[in-house]
Design a protein around this motif. Structure first.
Motif, PDB file in Angstrom:
ATOM      1  N   ALA A  55     -11.837  -4.226  13.482  1.00 18.49           N
ATOM      2  CA  ALA A  55     -12.298  -3.197  12.544  1.00 18.49           C
ATOM      3  C   ALA A  55     -11.163  -2.711  11.654  1.00 18.49           C
ATOM      4  N   ALA A  56      -9.962  -2.575  12.231  1.00 18.34           N
ATOM      5  CA  ALA A  56      -8.814  -2.120  11.444  1.00 18.34           C
ATOM      6  C   ALA A  56      -8.473  -3.120  10.344  1.00 18.34           C
ATOM      7  N   LYS A  57      -8.468  -4.401  10.692  1.00 15.48           N
ATOM      8  CA  LYS A  57      -8.163  -5.432   9.702  1.00 15.48           C
ATOM      9  C   LYS A  57      -9.254  -5.524   8.639  1.00 15.48           C
ATOM     10  N   VAL A 117      -8.805  -2.815   6.008  1.00 16.40           N
ATOM     11  CA  VAL A 117      -7.772  -3.133   5.019  1.00 16.40           C
ATOM     12  C   VAL A 117      -8.349  -4.057   3.939  1.00 16.40           C
ATOM     13  N   THR A 118      -9.107  -5.047   4.363  1.00 19.61           N
ATOM     14  CA  THR A 118      -9.726  -5.974   3.409  1.00 19.61           C
ATOM     15  C   THR A 118     -10.729  -5.258   2.517  1.00 19.61           C
ATOM     16  N   GLU A 119     -11.530  -4.394   3.130  1.00 20.50           N
ATOM     17  CA  GLU A 119     -12.586  -3.687   2.401  1.00 20.50           C
ATOM     18  C   GLU A 119     -12.008  -2.682   1.416  1.00 20.50           C
ATOM     19  N   LEU A 120     -10.989  -1.952   1.836  1.00 20.79           N
ATOM     20  CA  LEU A 120     -10.452  -0.871   1.019  1.00 20.79           C
ATOM     21  C   LEU A 120      -9.328  -1.329   0.107  1.00 20.79           C
ATOM     22  N   GLY A 121      -8.753  -2.482   0.413  1.00 21.86           N
ATOM     23  CA  GLY A 121      -7.671  -2.990  -0.427  1.00 21.86           C
ATOM     24  C   GLY A 121      -6.311  -2.599   0.120  1.00 21.86           C
ATOM     25  N   PRO A 176      -1.241   5.369   0.821  1.00 26.83           N
ATOM     26  CA  PRO A 176      -1.474   6.134   2.051  1.00 26.83           C
ATOM     27  C   PRO A 176      -1.993   7.527   1.738  1.00 26.83           C
ATOM     28  N   PHE A 177      -2.950   7.969   2.528  1.00 29.02           N
ATOM     29  CA  PHE A 177      -3.566   9.282   2.301  1.00 29.02           C
ATOM     30  C   PHE A 177      -2.684  10.380   2.859  1.00 29.02           C
ATOM     31  N   THR A 178      -2.519  11.424   2.096  1.00 29.54           N
ATOM     32  CA  THR A 178      -1.782  12.599   2.549  1.00 29.54           C
ATOM     33  C   THR A 178      -2.726  13.776   2.597  1.00 29.54           C
ATOM     34  N   THR A 179      -2.794  14.420   3.746  1.00 28.69           N
ATOM     35  CA  THR A 179      -3.672  15.573   3.876  1.00 28.69           C
ATOM     36  C   THR A 179      -3.197  16.695   2.952  1.00 28.69           C
TER      37      THR A 179
END
Length: 209
Positions: free
Chosen positions: A186-188, A191-195, A200-203
């Motif tokens: 699921a993690a891999k 990455v493929t789905e989202l690019g 990286p997301f910062t809160t």
């Protein structure tokens, strides 16, 4: 009335999570409770030692009710970090028994003082506190380290949970290998789905008013 309720509620939760910390040692040999299980050396018995020392300070000297046994000073640079691991001369019983004596000392302080009784924490930026602050702090700190202990114990023998009656059911290695593979897949896929170029997301931080 509400003050007494709050004090007992916090103290009750603290008592429960302390028991969890000791339960994490059950069934393990000397090496497994002492050996470093992270790159920084975090270990199970060291977490108990650390909590015993710091709880003795927070419910002790903070309220001018020092714990009646010698302990390393918080401001002694030579002792920094020594509370996080056990030497070969310190027994499991010595450390866990001290932790239980600290509980008794803490209970005497909590019982004797009102929840708004003042204390002083010289190592905090805002040192003036009340018993309420220290109850919340020690509950938070102990819960945080109980989470650490849960992960460390899982690495040793796969045991997880809060107490013996609430232990997570054991599964064999095939179950966990399949679970690990599913999560890795699921993690891999994410990455493929989202690019891969996604930043990286910062809160976002809420600025104080």
């Amino acid at each position: 009335m509400i003050d007494d309720f709050a004090k007992e509620y916090l103290h009750s939760d603290l008592r429960e999570i302390r028991e969890t910390m000791l339960w994490k040692l059950d069934g393990l040999g000397e090496y497994d409770i002492r050996r470093p299980l992270t790159s920084t050396g975090t270990n199970l018995l060291g977490l108990v030692k650390h909590l015993a020392i710091w709880e003795s300070r927070y419910f002790g000297e903070v309220f001018d009710r020092p714990f009646p046994e010698p302990l390393p000073r918080w401001d002694d640079a030579g002792e920094r970090g020594a509370d996080m691991w056990a030497t070969e001369n310190e027994t499991r019983e010595e450390i866990t028994d001290r932790y239980c004596r600290v509980w008794e000392h803490s209970a005497a302080t909590i019982t004797a003082l009102a929840i708004d009784s003042p204390g002083y924490v010289p190592w905090w930026p805002r040192p003036n506190v009340k018993l309420f602050n220290i109850l919340v702090h020690m509950l938070t700190e102990t819960s945080r380290h109980a989470g650490h202990a849960d992960i460390l114990r899982e690495h040793v023998d796969g045991a997880t949970g809060t107490t013996a009656p609430h232990a997570t059911p054991r599964h064999d290695s095939a179950f966990w290998e399949a679970q690990h593979t599913k999560i890795e897949r699921a993690a891999k896929a994410a990455v493929t789905e989202l690019g891969q170029e996604r930043q990286p997301f910062t809160t976002p931080r809420v600025q104080p008013q």
